[in-house]
Enzyme design. Structure first.
Site, short mmCIF file in Angstrom:
data_model
loop_
_atom_site.label_atom_id
_atom_site.label_comp_id
_atom_site.label_asym_id
_atom_site.label_seq_id
_atom_site.Cartn_x
_atom_site.Cartn_y
_atom_site.Cartn_z
N GLN A 1 47.02 55.47 28.07
CA GLN A 1 46.68 54.41 29.03
C GLN A 1 45.23 54.01 28.87
OE1 GLN A 1 48.23 52.46 31.24
NE2 GLN A 1 46.25 51.60 31.79
N TYR B 1 42.73 61.72 31.15
CA TYR B 1 43.96 61.99 31.91
C TYR B 1 45.18 62.08 30.96
CZ TYR B 1 47.40 61.21 35.71
OH TYR B 1 48.45 61.31 36.60
N ILE C 1 53.68 55.61 41.00
CA ILE C 1 54.29 55.97 42.28
C ILE C 1 53.36 55.52 43.41
CG2 ILE C 1 55.26 57.89 43.63
CD1 ILE C 1 56.64 57.43 40.86
N1 CAA Z 1 44.43 46.79 28.46
C1 CAA Z 1 43.49 46.08 27.79
N2 CAA Z 1 42.31 45.73 28.34
C2 CAA Z 1 42.07 46.12 29.60
C3 CAA Z 1 43.01 46.85 30.35
C4 CAA Z 1 44.22 47.17 29.72
N3 CAA Z 1 45.18 47.87 30.37
N4 CAA Z 1 42.49 47.11 31.57
C5 CAA Z 1 41.27 46.54 31.59
N5 CAA Z 1 41.02 45.93 30.40
C6 CAA Z 1 39.83 45.20 29.98
C7 CAA Z 1 39.42 44.18 31.03
O1 CAA Z 1 40.10 42.96 30.81
C8 CAA Z 1 37.94 44.04 30.74
O2 CAA Z 1 37.75 43.25 29.58
P1 CAA Z 1 36.48 42.30 29.41
O3 CAA Z 1 35.27 43.20 29.42
O4 CAA Z 1 36.69 41.61 28.09
O5 CAA Z 1 36.54 41.37 30.57
C9 CAA Z 1 37.58 45.46 30.42
O6 CAA Z 1 38.75 46.11 29.95
C10 CAA Z 1 37.16 46.22 31.67
O7 CAA Z 1 35.91 46.50 31.48
P2 CAA Z 1 35.02 46.90 32.71
O8 CAA Z 1 33.68 47.19 32.18
O9 CAA Z 1 35.17 45.92 33.83
O10 CAA Z 1 35.75 48.23 33.14
P3 CAA Z 1 35.36 49.18 34.28
O11 CAA Z 1 34.34 50.13 33.80
O12 CAA Z 1 35.05 48.44 35.53
O13 CAA Z 1 36.72 49.98 34.45
C11 CAA Z 1 39.01 50.28 34.96
C12 CAA Z 1 37.79 49.37 35.08
C13 CAA Z 1 38.66 51.71 35.33
C14 CAA Z 1 39.50 50.26 33.54
C15 CAA Z 1 40.04 49.70 35.93
O14 CAA Z 1 40.48 48.50 35.38
C16 CAA Z 1 41.22 50.59 36.17
O15 CAA Z 1 41.18 51.44 37.04
N6 CAA Z 1 42.33 50.40 35.44
C17 CAA Z 1 43.56 51.12 35.68
C18 CAA Z 1 43.70 52.31 34.80
C19 CAA Z 1 45.00 52.98 35.16
O16 CAA Z 1 46.09 52.47 34.96
N7 CAA Z 1 44.93 54.17 35.75
C20 CAA Z 1 46.10 54.83 36.21
C21 CAA Z 1 45.81 55.41 37.55
S1 CAA Z 1 47.27 56.00 38.37
C22 CAA Z 1 47.68 57.39 37.55
O17 CAA Z 1 47.02 57.85 36.67
C23 CAA Z 1 48.95 58.06 37.99
C24 CAA Z 1 49.90 58.17 36.89
O18 CAA Z 1 50.09 59.26 36.37
C25 CAA Z 1 50.67 57.01 36.46
#
Ligand code: CAA
Length: 240
Positions: free
Chosen positions: A141, A147, A180
């Site tokens: 991810q 993680y 979830i």
């Molecule tokens: N794929 C590709 N690009 C992605 C992306 C993805 N999935 N998610 C974010 N990006 C890109 C954004 O578009 C942005 O691009 P630009 O810089 O070109 O605009 C960049 O990545 C984000 O950069 P930031 O500097 O803004 O990132 P940040 O330091 O603020 O971090 C983040 C943001 C932590 C990645 C936030 O987007 C986030 O929390 N994402 C979710 C991650 C996720 O799915 N976690 C799961 C949690 S739940 C869990 O873990 C339970 C389970 O078991 C399922």
């Protein structure tokens, strides 16, 4: 006599649902938590389930805590290694601290939880080990190098333990939840969460109880021939 089950991280989220489901299935349940005393007290008040506080990342704390559970409630027959945390960041922003915290809780914590109960399970010739992994350990991810590494590692633990425990009546299996509806997923920025839900064919987040039913089944006598397996419960988001 009722079997005893230990659920780490068992007072909130998926863990709380598992604790309650096992209690409803007739187990004597101990639920652990790391820090949120208020949530734990509320949980015990609502459910009658006894809670214990320790850091799963610390071996000595885990061993001492498990000894206390066993002296209070009896030998642990079912262990659910559920406690887990996220410290998400894209890799270029992931600090060694974010890496280590997640390794300590989600991977070493699983070792620390199972290792102290394993000799007793071997002696008694029965045990159920259930590890709550994640879809993100299966597929990786964005922003979860730490993680995903731990959750993939948890699957390696289960597959190895399955081979070691089989001759002693112990099974070891994993559940890989998808996304979830828990505080952990709700902490993901709303826009990102919406884009995740759009990738789930079922069109919704899962419910903690849907994962709890998987764990309860794996704990049961009916699941005795299931060993080293992974149940994926993710609404069709990812197939292995
Ligand atoms: N794929 C590709 N690009 C992605 C992306 C993805 N999935 N998610 C974010 N990006 C890109 C954004 O578009 C942005 O691009 P630009 O810089 O070109 O605009 C960049 O990545 C984000 O950069 P930031 O500097 O803004 O990132 P940040 O330091 O603020 O971090 C983040 C943001 C932590 C990645 C936030 O987007 C986030 O929390 N994402 C979710 C991650 C996720 O799915 N976690 C799961 C949690 S739940 C869990 O873990 C339970 C389970 O078991 C399922």
């Amino acid at each position: 006599m009722a079997r005893t089950a230990l659920v780490t991280g068992g007072t909130r989220g998926i863990g709380a649902a598992i604790s309650k489901a096992l209690r409803d299935a007739g187990y004597t349940v101990a639920a652990t938590y790391a820090g949120n005393d208020e949530a734990a007290a509320k949980f015990t008040e609502e459910t009658g389930i006894k809670t214990y506080k320790w850091n799963v990342g610390d071996y000595d704390e885990s061993r001492t805590g498990i000894e206390k559970v066993q002296s209070d409630l009896g030998a642990i027959d079912v262990v659910v290694a559920n406690a887990g945390i996220t410290r998400d960041a894209p890799f270029h922003k992931m600090t060694p601290e974010k890496w280590q915290e997640v390794i300590d809780t989600n991977l070493t914590g699983v070792f620390n939880t199972i290792h102290p109960v394993w000799p007793g399970m071997r002696e008694r010739g029965f045990g159920r080990v259930i590890v709550i992994s994640s879809i993100n350990g299966q597929k990786g991810q964005f922003a979860q190098v730490n993680y995903a590494a731990t959750k993939a590692g948890d699957l390696g633990i289960v597959k190895s333990l399955a081979q070691e425990g089989a001759a002693k009546g112990i099974t070891a299996n994993a559940v890989c939840p998808g996304y979830i509806a828990t505080e952990m997923v709700m902490a993901v920025p709303e826009k990102v969460r919406e884009s995740i839900i759009a990738q789930i064919p079922t069109g919704r987040l899962g419910e903690p109880e849907e994962i709890a039913r998987c764990a309860t089944f794996l704990a049961s006598d009916d699941a005795g021939f299931i060993n080293g397996s992974t149940i994926s419960a993710n609404g069709g988001q990812f197939f292995v």
